[in-house]
Motif scaffolding. Structure first.
Motif, short mmCIF file in Angstrom:
data_model
loop_
_atom_site.label_atom_id
_atom_site.label_comp_id
_atom_site.label_asym_id
_atom_site.label_seq_id
_atom_site.Cartn_x
_atom_site.Cartn_y
_atom_site.Cartn_z
N PHE A 107 0.87 -1.17 0.00
CA PHE A 107 0.00 0.00 0.00
C PHE A 107 0.91 1.23 0.00
N ARG A 108 0.78 2.05 -1.03
CA ARG A 108 1.61 3.25 -1.12
C ARG A 108 0.75 4.49 -1.09
N LEU A 109 1.20 5.48 -0.32
CA LEU A 109 0.50 6.74 -0.17
C LEU A 109 1.46 7.86 -0.57
N TRP A 110 0.97 8.78 -1.40
CA TRP A 110 1.78 9.89 -1.89
C TRP A 110 1.30 11.16 -1.22
N GLY A 111 2.22 11.88 -0.59
CA GLY A 111 1.90 13.14 0.06
C GLY A 111 2.59 14.29 -0.64
N GLY A 171 -0.03 5.44 6.99
CA GLY A 171 0.68 6.16 5.94
C GLY A 171 0.69 7.66 6.17
N LEU A 172 -0.43 8.21 6.61
CA LEU A 172 -0.49 9.64 6.91
C LEU A 172 0.45 9.99 8.05
N ASP A 173 0.51 9.14 9.05
CA ASP A 173 1.42 9.36 10.17
C ASP A 173 2.88 9.36 9.69
N LEU A 174 3.22 8.42 8.83
CA LEU A 174 4.59 8.36 8.28
C LEU A 174 4.92 9.60 7.44
N LEU A 175 3.96 10.04 6.62
CA LEU A 175 4.17 11.24 5.82
C LEU A 175 4.38 12.47 6.70
N CYS A 176 3.57 12.59 7.73
CA CYS A 176 3.69 13.75 8.63
C CYS A 176 5.03 13.75 9.35
N ARG A 177 5.54 12.58 9.68
CA ARG A 177 6.88 12.52 10.28
C ARG A 177 7.94 12.98 9.29
N ARG A 190 -14.44 8.81 -2.16
CA ARG A 190 -14.80 8.92 -3.57
C ARG A 190 -13.60 8.83 -4.51
N HIS A 191 -12.51 9.53 -4.14
CA HIS A 191 -11.40 9.71 -5.08
C HIS A 191 -10.08 9.11 -4.63
N SER A 192 -10.02 8.53 -3.45
CA SER A 192 -8.79 8.00 -2.85
C SER A 192 -7.73 9.07 -2.70
N ARG A 193 -8.18 10.32 -2.50
CA ARG A 193 -7.27 11.41 -2.17
C ARG A 193 -8.05 12.52 -1.49
N THR A 194 -7.34 13.34 -0.73
CA THR A 194 -7.96 14.46 -0.04
C THR A 194 -6.91 15.52 0.26
N ARG A 195 -7.39 16.72 0.59
CA ARG A 195 -6.50 17.83 0.94
C ARG A 195 -6.77 18.28 2.37
N PHE A 196 -5.68 18.49 3.09
CA PHE A 196 -5.76 19.00 4.45
C PHE A 196 -5.29 20.45 4.44
N ASP A 201 -0.07 26.09 1.80
CA ASP A 201 -1.52 26.19 1.58
C ASP A 201 -2.26 24.91 1.96
N TYR A 202 -1.75 23.76 1.53
CA TYR A 202 -2.42 22.52 1.89
C TYR A 202 -1.50 21.31 1.68
N LEU A 203 -1.85 20.24 2.38
CA LEU A 203 -1.21 18.93 2.24
C LEU A 203 -2.20 18.02 1.53
N GLU A 204 -1.78 17.41 0.45
CA GLU A 204 -2.65 16.49 -0.28
C GLU A 204 -2.08 15.08 -0.16
N ILE A 205 -2.95 14.12 0.12
CA ILE A 205 -2.53 12.73 0.14
C ILE A 205 -3.34 11.97 -0.91
N GLN A 206 -2.71 10.97 -1.50
CA GLN A 206 -3.35 10.19 -2.56
C GLN A 206 -2.84 8.76 -2.51
N VAL A 207 -3.75 7.82 -2.65
CA VAL A 207 -3.36 6.41 -2.73
C VAL A 207 -2.78 6.15 -4.11
N VAL A 208 -1.57 5.62 -4.15
CA VAL A 208 -0.91 5.34 -5.41
C VAL A 208 -1.06 3.87 -5.80
N GLU A 209 -0.97 2.99 -4.81
CA GLU A 209 -1.03 1.55 -5.07
C GLU A 209 -1.68 0.84 -3.90
N GLU A 210 -2.57 -0.07 -4.22
CA GLU A 210 -3.20 -0.89 -3.18
C GLU A 210 -2.95 -2.36 -3.48
N ASP A 211 -3.01 -3.17 -2.44
CA ASP A 211 -2.82 -4.62 -2.59
C ASP A 211 -3.81 -5.20 -3.56
#
Length: 88
Positions: free
Chosen positions: A2-6, A35-41, A60-66, A78-88
């Motif tokens: 599972f990969r998350l792109w920030g 994944g969000l915890d790892l990105l924030c670190r 809906r979109h497997s991504r969001t903006r904080f 301005d914002y942090l965006e996370i997006q799922v890149v790959e799932e099992d």
């Protein structure tokens, strides 16, 4: 795997980005939180608060903006965006 792109944006430009991999026998929600915890670190940020809008967007979109509303401290971007890149 599972990969998350920030991505961190300031003035409509991406200023930082990172990808994290989360492995293990976890459900999708726990992988997203881990994944969000790892990105924030990596970005040296506090973990943002999930608002209803974030949950809807992510479902809906497997991504969001904080944005600033999701953080307690003042942001220098301005914002942090996370997006799922790959799932099992």
């Amino acid at each position: 795997m599972f990969r998350l792109w920030g991505k961190i944006y300031k003035d409509t430009r991406m200023v930082r980005e990172a990808t994290v991999c989360v492995e293990g026998d976890l459900n999708r929600t726990k992988k997203v939180f881990e994944g969000l915890d790892l990105l924030c670190r990596k970005f040296d940020l506090a973990v943002p608060i999930w608002l209803d809008k974030n949950v809807r967007d992510f479902k809906r979109h497997s991504r969001t903006r904080f944005k600033q509303d999701n953080f307690i401290e003042k942001l220098d971007f301005d914002y942090l965006e996370i997006q799922v890149v790959e799932e099992d």
